[in-house]
Design a protein around this motif. Structure first.
Motif, mmCIF file in Angstrom:
data_model
loop_
_atom_site.group_PDB
_atom_site.id
_atom_site.type_symbol
_atom_site.label_atom_id
_atom_site.label_comp_id
_atom_site.label_asym_id
_atom_site.label_seq_id
_atom_site.Cartn_x
_atom_site.Cartn_y
_atom_site.Cartn_z
ATOM 1 N N LEU A 1 0.984 -1.446 -0.130
ATOM 2 C CA LEU A 1 -0.227 0.112 0.018
ATOM 3 C C LEU A 1 0.921 1.200 -0.109
ATOM 4 C CD1 LEU A 1 -2.628 -1.026 2.668
ATOM 5 C CD2 LEU A 1 -2.905 -1.144 0.186
ATOM 6 N N PRO A 2 0.649 2.486 -0.692
ATOM 7 C CA PRO A 2 1.127 3.616 -0.471
ATOM 8 C C PRO A 2 1.647 4.101 0.786
ATOM 9 C CG PRO A 2 -0.518 3.586 -2.000
ATOM 10 C CD PRO A 2 -0.824 2.574 -1.464
ATOM 11 N N ASP A 3 0.923 3.862 1.725
ATOM 12 C CA ASP A 3 0.803 4.535 3.060
ATOM 13 C C ASP A 3 0.014 3.751 3.944
ATOM 14 O OD1 ASP A 3 1.279 5.703 5.287
ATOM 15 O OD2 ASP A 3 1.597 7.798 4.541
ATOM 16 N N PRO A 4 0.351 2.509 4.521
ATOM 17 C CA PRO A 4 -0.716 1.592 5.295
ATOM 18 C C PRO A 4 -1.004 2.414 6.579
ATOM 19 C CG PRO A 4 1.552 0.568 4.774
ATOM 20 C CD PRO A 4 1.794 1.844 4.064
ATOM 21 N N ALA A 5 -0.071 3.124 7.232
ATOM 22 C CA ALA A 5 -0.607 4.139 8.204
ATOM 23 C C ALA A 5 -1.707 5.132 8.103
ATOM 24 C CB ALA A 5 0.711 4.803 8.923
ATOM 25 N N GLU A 6 -1.650 5.632 6.725
ATOM 26 C CA GLU A 6 -2.661 6.519 6.502
ATOM 27 C C GLU A 6 -3.997 5.863 6.183
ATOM 28 O OE1 GLU A 6 -3.602 9.680 2.713
ATOM 29 O OE2 GLU A 6 -1.499 9.126 3.248
ATOM 30 N N GLU A 7 -3.804 4.761 5.692
ATOM 31 C CA GLU A 7 -5.188 3.933 5.434
ATOM 32 C C GLU A 7 -5.853 3.386 6.645
ATOM 33 O OE1 GLU A 7 -6.429 3.394 2.714
ATOM 34 O OE2 GLU A 7 -4.797 3.817 1.194
ATOM 35 N N LEU A 8 -4.764 3.114 7.709
ATOM 36 C CA LEU A 8 -5.189 2.824 9.084
ATOM 37 C C LEU A 8 -6.071 3.799 9.525
ATOM 38 C CD1 LEU A 8 -2.633 0.660 10.861
ATOM 39 C CD2 LEU A 8 -4.660 -0.149 10.014
ATOM 40 N N GLU A 9 -5.721 5.005 9.531
ATOM 41 C CA GLU A 9 -6.456 6.127 10.038
ATOM 42 C C GLU A 9 -7.613 6.523 9.343
ATOM 43 O OE1 GLU A 9 -3.350 9.348 10.265
ATOM 44 O OE2 GLU A 9 -3.877 9.084 12.467
ATOM 45 N N SER A 10 -8.017 5.824 8.216
ATOM 46 C CA SER A 10 -9.250 6.192 7.539
ATOM 47 C C SER A 10 -10.322 5.428 8.313
ATOM 48 C CB SER A 10 -9.153 5.746 6.008
ATOM 49 O OG SER A 10 -8.998 4.299 5.900
ATOM 50 N N PHE A 11 -10.126 4.379 9.147
ATOM 51 C CA PHE A 11 -10.900 3.549 9.867
ATOM 52 C C PHE A 11 -11.316 4.141 11.109
ATOM 53 C CE2 PHE A 11 -8.928 0.814 6.675
ATOM 54 C CZ PHE A 11 -9.953 0.360 6.133
ATOM 55 N N PRO A 12 -12.419 4.317 11.757
ATOM 56 C CA PRO A 12 -12.635 4.973 13.089
ATOM 57 C C PRO A 12 -11.961 4.073 14.110
ATOM 58 C CG PRO A 12 -14.647 3.990 12.187
ATOM 59 C CD PRO A 12 -13.843 4.021 11.079
ATOM 60 N N PRO A 13 -11.665 4.741 15.193
ATOM 61 C CA PRO A 13 -11.330 3.952 16.496
ATOM 62 C C PRO A 13 -12.473 3.132 17.013
ATOM 63 C CG PRO A 13 -10.916 6.003 16.773
ATOM 64 C CD PRO A 13 -11.683 6.100 15.465
ATOM 65 N N ALA A 14 -11.879 1.763 17.539
ATOM 66 C CA ALA A 14 -12.943 0.747 18.304
ATOM 67 C C ALA A 14 -13.637 1.753 19.318
ATOM 68 C CB ALA A 14 -12.179 -0.238 18.827
ATOM 69 N N ARG A 15 -15.089 1.294 19.499
ATOM 70 C CA ARG A 15 -16.083 1.679 20.628
ATOM 71 C C ARG A 15 -14.937 1.575 21.920
ATOM 72 N NH1 ARG A 15 -21.765 -0.841 20.241
ATOM 73 N NH2 ARG A 15 -22.016 0.773 21.777
ATOM 74 N N SER A 16 -14.325 0.430 22.002
ATOM 75 C CA SER A 16 -13.727 0.340 23.537
ATOM 76 C C SER A 16 -12.420 1.291 23.608
ATOM 77 C CB SER A 16 -13.254 -1.120 23.443
ATOM 78 O OG SER A 16 -12.252 -1.360 22.443
ATOM 79 N N THR A 17 -12.158 1.966 22.554
ATOM 80 C CA THR A 17 -11.020 3.119 22.745
ATOM 81 C C THR A 17 -11.530 4.512 22.427
ATOM 82 O OG1 THR A 17 -9.599 1.268 22.024
ATOM 83 C CG2 THR A 17 -8.952 3.395 22.060
ATOM 84 N N PRO A 18 -12.373 5.063 23.499
ATOM 85 C CA PRO A 18 -12.751 6.423 22.978
ATOM 86 C C PRO A 18 -11.815 7.315 23.158
ATOM 87 C CG PRO A 18 -13.384 5.528 25.504
ATOM 88 C CD PRO A 18 -12.971 4.631 24.714
ATOM 89 N N GLY A 19 -10.677 7.176 23.716
ATOM 90 C CA GLY A 19 -9.515 8.002 23.789
ATOM 91 C C GLY A 19 -8.218 7.342 24.249
ATOM 92 N N TYR A 20 -7.202 8.139 24.543
ATOM 93 C CA TYR A 20 -5.890 7.576 25.223
ATOM 94 C C TYR A 20 -5.351 8.701 26.104
ATOM 95 C CZ TYR A 20 -3.475 9.891 21.283
ATOM 96 O OH TYR A 20 -2.987 10.710 20.381
ATOM 97 N N TYR A 21 -4.520 8.191 26.900
ATOM 98 C CA TYR A 21 -3.601 9.199 27.578
ATOM 99 C C TYR A 21 -2.110 9.162 27.081
ATOM 100 C CZ TYR A 21 -7.464 9.028 31.022
ATOM 101 O OH TYR A 21 -8.823 9.331 31.521
ATOM 102 N N ARG A 22 -1.538 10.447 27.212
ATOM 103 C CA ARG A 22 -0.229 10.444 26.918
ATOM 104 C C ARG A 22 0.518 10.739 28.232
ATOM 105 N NH1 ARG A 22 0.567 14.756 23.909
ATOM 106 N NH2 ARG A 22 2.142 15.823 25.288
ATOM 107 N N VAL A 23 1.487 10.149 28.685
ATOM 108 C CA VAL A 23 2.105 10.108 29.994
ATOM 109 C C VAL A 23 3.636 10.285 29.675
ATOM 110 C CG1 VAL A 23 2.725 8.909 32.226
ATOM 111 C CG2 VAL A 23 0.320 8.595 30.993
ATOM 112 N N THR A 24 4.083 11.446 30.430
ATOM 113 C CA THR A 24 5.542 11.731 30.173
ATOM 114 C C THR A 24 6.267 11.379 31.549
ATOM 115 O OG1 THR A 24 5.238 13.642 29.143
ATOM 116 C CG2 THR A 24 7.386 13.414 29.885
ATOM 117 N N ILE A 25 7.232 10.398 31.410
ATOM 118 C CA ILE A 25 7.759 9.719 32.517
ATOM 119 C C ILE A 25 9.443 10.165 32.378
ATOM 120 C CG2 ILE A 25 8.437 7.434 33.569
ATOM 121 C CD1 ILE A 25 6.224 6.111 31.730
ATOM 122 N N LEU A 26 9.800 10.749 33.454
ATOM 123 C CA LEU A 26 10.991 11.044 33.457
ATOM 124 C C LEU A 26 12.037 10.417 34.518
ATOM 125 C CD1 LEU A 26 13.293 13.650 33.012
ATOM 126 C CD2 LEU A 26 12.380 14.506 35.048
ATOM 127 N N GLY A 27 13.108 9.883 33.972
ATOM 128 C CA GLY A 27 14.047 8.920 34.563
ATOM 129 C C GLY A 27 14.633 9.659 35.877
#
Length: 811
Positions: free
Chosen positions: A697-723
């Motif tokens: 595929l020309p861009d598999p990641a772009e193709e994946l983004e054309s499909f909506p997220p699963a209902r079980s994943t309404p959102g996500y958290y980004r966590v910054t962990i400092l050593g």
């Protein structure tokens, strides 16, 4: 040296025969092609002792080598890639579809050969174009590359720098790859010891059990089990085809192990499926290893006889006997299954081997792990699959490894009836302080994967009929099927003490410097788990799109029903007596408005034919459909990308320094709702990078983004962990999960508890992100033991997922 260029418009020919040269310190002159070239095939093979002589100046250990096919749009050229380019392939930066510039060739002419094949080309260096595909590459996609001429006149199908007769798959060694693997049985030789029906009616008259101590007569056996392929090639060994495949075969007397060796695997492995009846001659027979060391009597089912078939010394003779020609007098055993339902698995002991059948609800992405005890850079590929069978309160979870069925695995997706044979039950957890007891199945070396329409031996067994009956009357939501994304199982313990005790305490901890080094060595789709200490300094919540979710579900339901009904209408119009009565006017009438429908409404017709064989009477309803009237409006309404809402942010402290990870979730990280309409595209986008240009595929990641997220994943958290030493920070994605069973002890729904347990407490209503962020200040100035799942998604795109963040224990 210069040559006359016969095709001046061909960049490859011009570069090799009359192109610009560049001298290197090795005194070897390289040819340079400044014009763009395109990588259209990539082939991997095991190095051998002769390979080292070809690359004597290469430092380090040679394990696998790569040949490639390049094209300039006019012709094709097979080349060897210098081992210095291997790291680019291992992280999927250099891949099929890559557009290349400033390619440096080492050209060698065979002075003892004329015509085709006299030019040997090795790519020494190159530059890869980043960004979107160019117009020339898109034009190449529209061409039939098989008709494109070869530069120099020769294509070949064997490795260029090793004495091997095959190529390996790009990402594992258990699957077969290429046209050298025959999918039809070789033509049988004439036999002098046959009766009028064409087969030796007394072959194996005394049975397998009596053959060890007598002259080896022809045997007639049925294949009962089939193992995955075993590739045993080693760099230090010269072996043209180092493959082995093991089968369990049986006649009326006993069961034996039959082993195919070397070139016979290329000719016969794909043809010998469970249930096939074979006649074999010119074989070797011996006692199995376990029988020779005296362990055979411990288990009555222990196989004691091993039959070896090879291409020489002696040359084995194999033929397949059609089932219609099998004589009753041979008394061959029938293929048998041991199906267990989800409810029956609950009371089964750990290690139980069984077959399972179910309706596929979730198909995970393929991931790679280093093989235990394998050679250098050898990986296994696995994925998680979730099945439903209508029994029990939880699904059947299956860790599916390669079964040497690459076509079946490549086209495996939700909404299929699937069978996995010879799976093994794993029971884990249930101890004090740990998560509730959970069960899952893992495929074994003898597992075979069947989709509906395959493996017909099980079609009319009670387990299959029971499943089909359940599907016929079940009401399953069509928007609840999922493809790909990050998935972790079994769940980790809920306490750091339990987690560390299961992993030998501090030995599992990495420093941030060690983590950075290890992550830099990850290969494409390789998954590894790391445990580090750190402080959480930032948490950000991003809500994924959901504004038009309900309308999207309706469109998927409508489209799926429409396509199935149209297909069945055309089928019924060609048959005097249609094959199935499961589709009726009442089932098709709610097409424009339903959200929840019977799965039978959209099951492929082959499965429906297993349920019944009465007449199909829905022609009037199908003719009333205007199949295309609303299609363009639907496509316009649901093809526009949706923006995520503004994120929630908590910042405990600011820090400027080196970071590892990304500012957002990668497209491969987010589970996606399954699209029946675009199932082939979605399955390909979630899969591994292909080795052939026509499958990319020309861009598999772009193709994946054309499909909506699963209902079980309404959102996500980004966590910054400092050593702890504040030299490196990790940007990790945290996706809350819902436990499969209630936790033994309820816990508070604070942000800290969410990170420690992996998700909200099932004993209380699920909190909103806003409610959780109210407790975020509790994270400040605290040390955590963080469990990270890290995967290389290709081309320097690193996925860092936070599985757990346990509060640091006090010693």
């Amino acid at each position: 040296m210069s040559f006359q260029v016969t095709h001046p418009d061909c960049p490859l020919e011009k570069a090799i025969y009359a192109g610009e040269s560049s001298a290197h310190s090795s005194a070897q002159t390289y040819k340079i092609c400044r014009e763009p070239l395109y990588l259209i095939a990539l082939d991997r093979y095991k190095a051998d002792p002769g390979s080292k002589a070809c690359f004597s100046q290469v430092s380090g250990f040679l394990s696998f080598l790569y040949d490639a096919t390049l094209s300039d749009g006019s012709c094709r050229l097979r080349v060897t890639l210098h081992p210095n380019l291997t790291p680019l392939i291992q992280v999927n930066a250099l891949r099929c579809g890559s557009e290349l510039y400033n390619v440096e060739f080492a050209v060698e002419f065979d002075e003892k050969r004329l015509g085709p094949g006299s030019v040997k080309v090795q790519v020494m260096n190159l530059e890869i174009k980043e960004g979107p595909c160019g117009l020339a590459l898109e034009r190449l996609r529209g061409l039939d590359l098989a008709d494109m001429p070869w530069f120099g006149g020769g294509d070949g199908d064997a490795p260029l720098k090793a004495r091997r007769s095959y190529y390996l798959p790009l990402w594992n060694c258990e699957d077969y790859f290429g046209d050298v693997w025959k999918n039809e049985a070789p033509t049988a030789e004439s036999e002098s010891d046959t009766d009028e029906q064409g087969y030796h009616s007394s072959a194996g008259e005394d049975g397998l059990h009596c053959q060890v101590d007598r002259t080896l007569a022809a045997l007639i056996v049925r294949v009962m089990k089939k193992s995955r392929l075993r590739h045993y090639g080693k760099v230090e060994q010269n072996s043209e085809c180092p493959y082995q495949a093991e089968f369990q075969v049986a006649d009326r007397s006993c069961t034996a192990s039959l082993v195919l060796w070397n070139l016979l695997c290329l000719e016969w492995y794909r043809c010998l499926d469970p249930g096939v009846v074979l006649k074999i001659r010119n074989y070797r027979m011996k006692e199995t290893y376990s029988s020779r060391i005296g362990r055979g009597s411990e288990n009555q089912d222990q196989i004691q006889i091993e039959i070896s078939l090879n291409s020489r010394n002696p040359t084995a003779i194999i033929s397949i006997i059609p089932e219609s020609a099998v004589l009753r007098g041979w008394r061959l055993p029938s293929l048998h299954f041991n199906f267990l339902t989800r409810a029956e698995l609950n009371s089964s002991p750990n290690g139980t081997t069984c077959d399972v059948i179910g309706f596929v609800k979730f198909v995970g992405r393929p991931e790679r792990v280093l093989k235990k005890g394998g050679g250098f850079n050898e990986f296994s590929v696995y994925r998680w699959v979730r099945l439903e069978d209508g029994t029990g309160d939880s699904p059947i979870l299956l860790k599916l490894e390669s079964s040497s069925q690459p076509e079946t695995h490549a086209e495996f997706h939700p909404m299929l009836i699937a069978v996995c044979t010879n799976a093994q039950l794993v029971s884990t957890g249930g101890s004090a302080g740990g998560p509730p007891a959970v069960q899952y199945l893992t495929s074994t070396s003898y597992s075979q994967l069947y989709r509906e329409g395959e493996g017909k031996q099980y079609t009319y067994l009670p387990a299959a009929q029971r499943l089909l009956l359940w599907l016929k009357y079940s009401q399953l939501e069509m928007n609840n099927y999922v493809v790909g994304g990050y998935f972790s199982f079994p769940p980790l313990p809920t306490s750091v003490e339990q987690y560390l005790s299961e992993r030998d305490g501090e030995s599992c901890l990495f420093s941030m410097d060690e983590l950075k080094k290890q992550v830099g060595r990850l290969h494409y789709r390789e998954h590894r788990r790391f445990t580090v200490q750190g402080t959480i300094i930032t948490v950000c919540y991003t809500q994924l799109r959901e504004e038009v979710r309900e309308l999207y579900h309706l469109s998927v339901c409508y489209t799926q029903l429409r396509e199935e009904a149209k297909e069945l209408y055309h089928l019924s119009s060609q048959r005097a007596t249609p094959c199935c009565s499961c589709f009726s006017d009442s089932m098709l009438s709610p097409v424009s408005a339903v959200r929840c429908v019977s799965v039978v409404d959209v099951m492929p017709r082959l499965s429906l034919c297993l349920i019944c064989s009465a007449g199909l009477q829905f022609g009037v309803t199908c003719r009333d459909f205007d199949w295309d009237s609303e299609e363009e409006e639907m496509a316009a309404a649901f093809s526009q990308p949706l923006e995520a809402s503004s994120p929630l942010v908590w910042c405990g402290r600011r820090w400027q320094g080196e970071r590892l990870g990304g500012a957002r979730a990668l497209p491969e990280t987010v589970p996606r709702e399954y699209s029946y309409e675009k199932r082939a595209l979605q399955t390909k986008a979630a899969g591994l990078q292909p080795a052939c240009f026509k499958d990319t595929l020309p861009d598999p990641a772009e193709e994946l983004e054309s499909f909506p997220p699963a209902r079980s994943t309404p959102g996500y958290y980004r966590v910054t962990i400092l050593g702890l030493n504040e030299r490196l920070a990790l940007e990790a994605i945290f996706i809350p999960t819902v436990p499969l069973s209630p936790s033994p002890e309820p816990y508070e729904n604070s942000l800290a508890s969410l990170l420690a347990h992996g998700g909200p407490s099932p004993s209380t209503p699920c909190p909103t992100p806003e409610e959780l962020f109210a407790s975020a200040p509790q994270l400040a100035q605290k040390r955590f033991v963080c469990v990270l799942d890290i995967s290389q998604q290709g081309a320097e795109r690193l996925e860092v997922v936070l599985n757990r963040a346990y509060p640091c224990p006090r010693f």
